[in-house]
Design an enzyme around this catalytic site. Structure first.
Site, PDB file in Angstrom:
ATOM      1  N   GLU A   7      46.897  40.809  42.603  1.00  0.00           N
ATOM      2  CA  GLU A   7      46.416  42.449  42.296  1.00  0.00           C
ATOM      3  C   GLU A   7      47.126  42.936  40.910  1.00  0.00           C
ATOM      4  O   GLU A   7      46.475  43.549  40.111  1.00  0.00           O
ATOM      5  CB  GLU A   7      46.620  43.285  43.585  1.00  0.00           C
ATOM      6  CG  GLU A   7      45.548  42.905  44.719  1.00  0.00           C
ATOM      7  CD  GLU A   7      44.306  42.990  44.372  1.00  0.00           C
ATOM      8  OE1 GLU A   7      43.731  42.512  43.384  1.00  0.00           O
ATOM      9  OE2 GLU A   7      43.560  43.646  45.150  1.00  0.00           O
ATOM     10  N   THR A  58      39.381  47.558  37.106  1.00  0.00           N
ATOM     11  CA  THR A  58      39.933  48.252  37.819  1.00  0.00           C
ATOM     12  C   THR A  58      41.295  49.188  36.870  1.00  0.00           C
ATOM     13  O   THR A  58      41.612  50.337  37.282  1.00  0.00           O
ATOM     14  CB  THR A  58      40.832  47.409  38.753  1.00  0.00           C
ATOM     15  OG1 THR A  58      40.015  46.777  39.516  1.00  0.00           O
ATOM     16  CG2 THR A  58      41.820  48.299  39.781  1.00  0.00           C
TER      17      THR A  58
END
Length: 311
Positions: free
Chosen positions: A132, A184
């Protein structure tokens, strides 16, 4: 450890992070869509990641959402082994339903299976968070945790990692993915760094209410708590038709919902399957009228997480 015929195939599912009011701390696992990943044990300390679909991937595994977690895992393994990963990508990157998390979580669950499950699920989440970080620049666990644990999860703390799996009543999840990309990292960059105390108090109430609603199987409380005063008002400007769509879905009977992760996907929770299908039609009508291509899914909460298919 020999790598003879040491292969495993897994299904790595999509996830919905934040659940409207729980930015970076709440997430749930979906049955659809999901990636298929094939992981093979190698006889040398290296990680190779390849796409089965021709999707361009960074050659350096440290820059790959599946590769970076495996490199971290290998630091904790004394054996002279490595991993080769082949990814069949069904969760589109930038979709807001945990594409990078599926790659990271799928890779570590598969690798751990080949290692005889020597690492705990908590450790696997810690490894997966490195994927991530590659994707967004930040270690967050609200997608990888439900992907690994299944169901609905609360991340009470990242440092130290404190994971609380939550029970929940049966729920249908309708997702629309408008075919636009919201990165993101970009969606995080526009967020306010300071919030008003009165807004924070409302937000705390909704987070507590949502968790209580899940634990008490209280559908009405879940619905009332799916409101966000901090993140959604800012991020919704990146998603065409968001406000009108949300109102129309609730009018069609959805309990509530909002932006999935950083978007552009939007999710809605429903008590009944028929309601979820009617909500899907509302979503289709909205984006057809806007002239925006889209995909929709009607699915349920996946209580298993990453699933071993073969091996």
């Amino acid at each position: 450890m020999s790598s003879d015929n040491k292969k495993v195939k897994v299904a790595a599912p999509a996830t919905v992070a934040n659940l409207v009011c729980g930015f970076d701390i709440l997430g749930l696992c979906l049955h659809d869509p999901y990636d298929i990943m094939e992981v093979e044990l190698l006889n040398e300390k290296k990680v190779i990641v390849k796409s089965a679909d021709g999707y361009p991937l960074p050659e350096d595994p440290a820059l790959n959402t599946a590769g970076a977690p495996l490199l971290e895992m290998l630091k904790e393994v004394e054996d002279n082994i490595g991993f080769s990963v082949l990814i069949h990508k069904r969760i589109k990157p930038g979709s807001g339903v945990g594409s990078s998390a599926a790659s990271a979580a799928g890779a570590v669950v598969a690798a751990n299976h080949l290692l005889g499950n020597r690492f705990t699920k908590h450790q696997l989440v810690q490894f997966a968070m490195f994927g991530e970080k590659v994707a967004s620049g930040v270690k967050h666990a609200d997608n990888v945790t439900p992907c690994i644990f299944g169901g609905v999860t609360l991340i009470r703390s990242i440092f130290p990692l404190d994971i609380v799996p939550l029970s929940s009543p049966p729920l249908y999840v309708t997702v629309v993915h408008p075919q636009i990309e919201v990165r993101t990292a970009d969606a995080r960059a526009i967020l306010k760094q300071q919030v008003l105390l009165k807004d924070a108090i409302k937000q705390w109430g909704n987070i507590a209410g949502l968790v209580a609603g899940f634990l008490k199987n209280d559908y009405d409380l879940i619905g009332r708590s799916l409101e966000d005063y901090l993140v959604e008002p800012v991020r919704s400007i990146l998603i065409p038709g968001f406000d009108d769509l949300k109102k129309a879905c609730k009018a069609a009977g959805a309990l509530g919902g909002g932006i999935s992760g950083s978007g552009p996907s939007i999710f809605m929770l429903s008590k009944e399957q028929q309601t979820a299908l009617e909500v899907e039609q509302v979503m289709k009508d909205c984006y057809t009228q806007l002239g925006v291509d889209f995909h929709t899914y009607v699915t349920t909460i996946n209580t298993e997480g990453v699933k071993i298919l073969e091996g």
